[in-house]
Design an enzyme around this catalytic site. Structure first.
Site, short mmCIF file in Angstrom:
data_model
loop_
_atom_site.label_atom_id
_atom_site.label_comp_id
_atom_site.label_asym_id
_atom_site.label_seq_id
_atom_site.Cartn_x
_atom_site.Cartn_y
_atom_site.Cartn_z
N GLY A 43 0.82 8.38 23.02
CA GLY A 43 1.35 7.54 21.95
C GLY A 43 0.38 7.25 20.83
O GLY A 43 0.53 6.25 20.12
N SER A 44 -0.60 8.11 20.61
CA SER A 44 -1.55 7.83 19.52
C SER A 44 -0.85 7.87 18.16
O SER A 44 -1.17 7.08 17.27
CB SER A 44 -2.72 8.82 19.55
OG SER A 44 -2.31 10.12 19.18
N ASN A 45 0.14 8.76 18.00
CA ASN A 45 0.89 8.76 16.74
C ASN A 45 1.73 7.50 16.62
O ASN A 45 1.88 6.94 15.52
CB ASN A 45 1.79 10.00 16.67
CG ASN A 45 1.06 11.20 16.10
OD1 ASN A 45 0.72 11.22 14.93
ND2 ASN A 45 0.80 12.17 16.94
N HIS A 78 4.88 17.95 14.05
CA HIS A 78 4.60 19.15 14.84
C HIS A 78 3.18 19.62 14.50
O HIS A 78 2.83 19.69 13.31
CB HIS A 78 5.63 20.24 14.51
CG HIS A 78 5.42 21.50 15.26
ND1 HIS A 78 5.74 21.64 16.60
CD2 HIS A 78 4.91 22.70 14.89
CE1 HIS A 78 5.44 22.87 16.99
NE2 HIS A 78 4.92 23.52 15.97
N ILE A 112 13.60 18.68 24.39
CA ILE A 112 14.40 19.35 23.37
C ILE A 112 15.75 18.64 23.31
O ILE A 112 16.37 18.37 24.34
CB ILE A 112 14.57 20.84 23.70
CG1 ILE A 112 13.20 21.53 23.56
CG2 ILE A 112 15.60 21.48 22.78
CD1 ILE A 112 13.18 23.01 23.91
N LEU A 113 16.18 18.30 22.11
CA LEU A 113 17.42 17.54 21.92
C LEU A 113 18.55 18.50 21.57
O LEU A 113 18.34 19.52 20.91
CB LEU A 113 17.22 16.52 20.80
CG LEU A 113 16.14 15.46 21.11
CD1 LEU A 113 15.71 14.75 19.84
CD2 LEU A 113 16.64 14.48 22.16
C1 GRF Z 1 -0.15 15.87 20.36
O1 GRF Z 1 -0.35 17.18 20.85
C2 GRF Z 1 0.29 15.91 18.93
O2 GRF Z 1 -0.27 17.03 18.27
C3 GRF Z 1 1.78 16.05 19.03
O3 GRF Z 1 2.15 15.31 20.18
C4 GRF Z 1 1.04 15.29 21.11
C5 GRF Z 1 0.77 13.92 21.69
O4 GRF Z 1 0.59 13.04 20.66
N1 GRF Z 1 2.44 15.53 17.86
P1 GRF Z 1 0.54 11.41 20.93
O5 GRF Z 1 -0.91 11.07 21.14
O6 GRF Z 1 1.36 11.12 22.18
O7 GRF Z 1 1.09 10.81 19.68
#
Ligand code: GRF
Length: 196
Positions: free
Chosen positions: A12-14, A109, A92-93
């Site tokens: 979940g960093s994004n 992506h 996949i949705l």
């Molecule tokens: C990462 O590989 C990122 O490139 C892709 O999702 C994966 C996990 O990201 N978008 P997150 O840290 O869970 O957001």
């Protein structure tokens, strides 16, 4: 105020970057973080930020994507999101689901689409000898990793890069790109954000 649901499967960093960006005069706020995996690290991070969370485990539904998505819709309907952000969401949705949310659902992506749709994008860019790589935010349509591009960020490929070092460089850029795209999208502006 636009209501944003963020769908995750992992750390979940994004999601954290998106949630942190939605403050002050930002026109959107996070109203739900939903994971298809009960143990996703992002759930604890969302709870620590005071964001409501939900888990819709895909495993009980096996191959029945429609059943999984019916459960997904129930959780989403409760949160009444105006926008859905897929952020490291690894399911996949179906075309039916994407059609229901078309125009309101974004995905990030880790490649410069249309190159390298699907998985293992960093290894594929290295194998191809690419000198640059990056990430793309797009509207989700029925076609996997397709749809109108809303943002793109480029990073250089460095000599000696491994898929891991390249993934780290891309991920850091994702955390800048996705919040910038979401803000513009929430303001009703679909002009692509181009970084790097
Ligand atoms: C990462 O590989 C990122 O490139 C892709 O999702 C994966 C996990 O990201 N978008 P997150 O840290 O869970 O957001």
């Amino acid at each position: 105020m636009k209501r944003v649901a963020i769908l995750i499967s992992g750390s979940g960093s994004n999601m954290v970057a998106l949630a942190r960006s939605m403050t002050g005069d930002h026109p959107a706020r996070p109203v739900l973080v939903l994971s298809n995996r009960p143990g996703a690290g992002g759930l604890a991070r969302a709870e620590a930020m005071g964001i409501p969370t939900a888990v819709v485990d895909h495993r009980p539904h096996g191959k029945d994507r429609a059943a999984f998505e019916a459960a997904l819709d129930a959780a989403l309907d409760a949160a009444r999101p105006d926008i859905i952000c897929l952020a490291g969401f690894m399911r996949i949705l179906t075309p039916e689901f994407t059609r229901r949310w078309q125009g309101r659902m974004l995905n990030i992506h880790p490649s410069l689409l249309p190159k390298y749709r699907g998985l293992d994008t960093h290894a594929r860019a290295l194998a191809a000898g690419d000198t640059e790589h990056g990430c793309t935010v797009h509207e989700v349509t029925a076609e996997l990793d397709d749809g109108p591009i809303l943002g793109r960020a480029r990073v250089p490929v460095e000599p000696g890069d491994t898929p891991e070092t390249l993934a780290d460089r891309v991920l850091a850029m994702e955390h800048l790109l996705y919040p910038a795209v979401l803000r513009r999208f929430a303001e009703g502006d679909r002009t692509p954000v181009l970084l790097g």
